[in-house]
Design a protein around this motif. Sequence first.
Motif, short mmCIF file in Angstrom:
data_model
loop_
_atom_site.label_atom_id
_atom_site.label_comp_id
_atom_site.label_asym_id
_atom_site.label_seq_id
_atom_site.Cartn_x
_atom_site.Cartn_y
_atom_site.Cartn_z
N PHE A 158 0.81 -1.22 0.00
CA PHE A 158 0.00 0.00 0.00
C PHE A 158 0.84 1.26 0.00
O PHE A 158 0.29 2.37 -0.03
N ALA A 206 0.56 4.53 -2.56
CA ALA A 206 -0.45 5.59 -2.51
C ALA A 206 -0.06 6.72 -1.58
O ALA A 206 -0.82 7.71 -1.50
N TRP A 215 -4.02 11.86 -0.57
CA TRP A 215 -3.95 10.49 -1.05
C TRP A 215 -5.36 10.04 -1.43
O TRP A 215 -6.36 10.67 -1.05
N SER A 216 -5.45 8.98 -2.18
CA SER A 216 -6.73 8.50 -2.68
C SER A 216 -6.93 7.04 -2.31
O SER A 216 -5.96 6.27 -2.19
N CYS A 217 -8.20 6.67 -2.16
CA CYS A 217 -8.54 5.27 -1.83
C CYS A 217 -8.51 4.36 -3.05
O CYS A 217 -8.45 3.13 -2.90
N TRP A 218 -8.55 4.92 -4.27
CA TRP A 218 -8.59 4.08 -5.47
C TRP A 218 -7.32 3.24 -5.65
O TRP A 218 -7.43 2.04 -5.94
N PRO A 219 -6.11 3.80 -5.51
CA PRO A 219 -4.93 2.92 -5.61
C PRO A 219 -4.90 1.84 -4.54
O PRO A 219 -4.45 0.71 -4.81
N LEU A 220 -5.40 2.15 -3.34
CA LEU A 220 -5.44 1.13 -2.29
C LEU A 220 -6.38 -0.01 -2.68
O LEU A 220 -6.08 -1.18 -2.45
N ARG A 228 -12.88 8.42 3.71
CA ARG A 228 -11.71 7.54 3.84
C ARG A 228 -11.84 6.52 4.95
O ARG A 228 -11.33 5.40 4.83
#
Length: 450
Positions: free
Chosen positions: A15, A18, A72-77, A366
């Motif tokens: 992770f 991200a 930061w974004s939740c999509w890459p996670l 988030r």
Amino acid sequence: MCSLPRAAEPLVSGFSVAFTRPTFQRVVVLILGAILSLRQRTVAAMLRSVGSLAKSAGHWSDFHRVLCRASWSCWPLGKVLAAMILELIPPDQALVVPVDDTAVQHRGKRVFGKGRHHDAIRSTHNHVAWLWGHKWVVLSINVKFPFAKRPWALPVLCALYRPEELNRSQNRRHKTPIRLAMQLMSVLMHWFPQRKFILVGDGGYASHELAQFCHRHRRHVTLISRLHADARLYDAPKPKPKGMRGRHRLRGKKKLTPRQSIEKSKRRRCTVSWYGGKTRSVELISDTGLWYRGGAGVVPIRWVFVHDLTGTHRDEYFYSTDQTLSPQQIVSLFTARWSIEVTFQETRTHLGLATPRNYSAKSVLRTTPCLLGLFSLVSLIFARQTRGKNLRLVDSPWYHKTEATFSDAITAVRRSCWQEILKQPRNHTSVNKLPYRLRLTLLDHLSRAA
């Protein structure tokens, strides 16, 4: 960075793509605190669980900024987490993707995205309960672990549903839960175009619009859901005569509705996979047709009528946008959807899904996705820990377990985290001097699931 168990390090380090390096160090501390916490999953409770380990990553206010200020974004996670889950499933096997929504109560006057939603937990057939809070549309992937009979639904993506009145007041485009499910499914297909998905939804996702979306992308996804007993079905249209002008017909002769068909059809008895990883003897009736909705076109489907011979479940109608699936496969795939309901309950009980009290837009968007992703992360860590080893279940004299549940998973992961923390010589030299049995008792109490 604080030390993690050997099975968790490669998963958590994935992770890092991200975040920046300082933010990722604080994220690791928050992950460790979320695993070790026993009740609430607020930032203060998580920092209290890790104690002095958080001091090396920054001031306590820096951890609050991870959720409400950091970029930061939740999509890459979600993409990294989905890739980890797909490694456990053979490439030639279709992925069962249950979709459902869950409502979380959240009090406060200035909470972002809060609305009045239907509470499925407290509602009955005769009484409808409501709550004020957030409604999340969750997309998960079913994984069959060797230590469990039923598949586990591991959440990978989720989206916040905002009420129509709220969107209208903020001049935002309103998205229904069906539209949010289509958006999440589109993202998953874009990330993994080589995989085949089977989207399974309850009655709330038994819409003609979602069926058309899955039929349009039938190379990648198939929809299985409930069907109304009086759905309008038609035969395929006859070929247009050569030289005849005009547009092509969408549908042919009207067929009997599923309710009318079961009165004239012969039932076939068979055994199908049922809820909880069990099998059940049922009677089936199945047929194909074009499902028509005025102004929206037609969708070719196969519908199935199911009668439970034990009498514990009411008669049901299901459908699939893939007409090549057998009736037994459709019923077995739909009953596998129940795993996501278990995931919601386990996340509330053991991960404090409804306990955070943040109210800003970034923190709201988030926190809940991260807690749902933590369920998947803990399950993956537990699977790596138990690979090729004897499984130890949290058993008691009054409650005997035959297979592992999520409480066993988080207990084992929490125990391994405490072992790594207590190995640090600077702060815990006195613990290593305790008798062996006393240390085991101490670890048992620290790792107890709650």
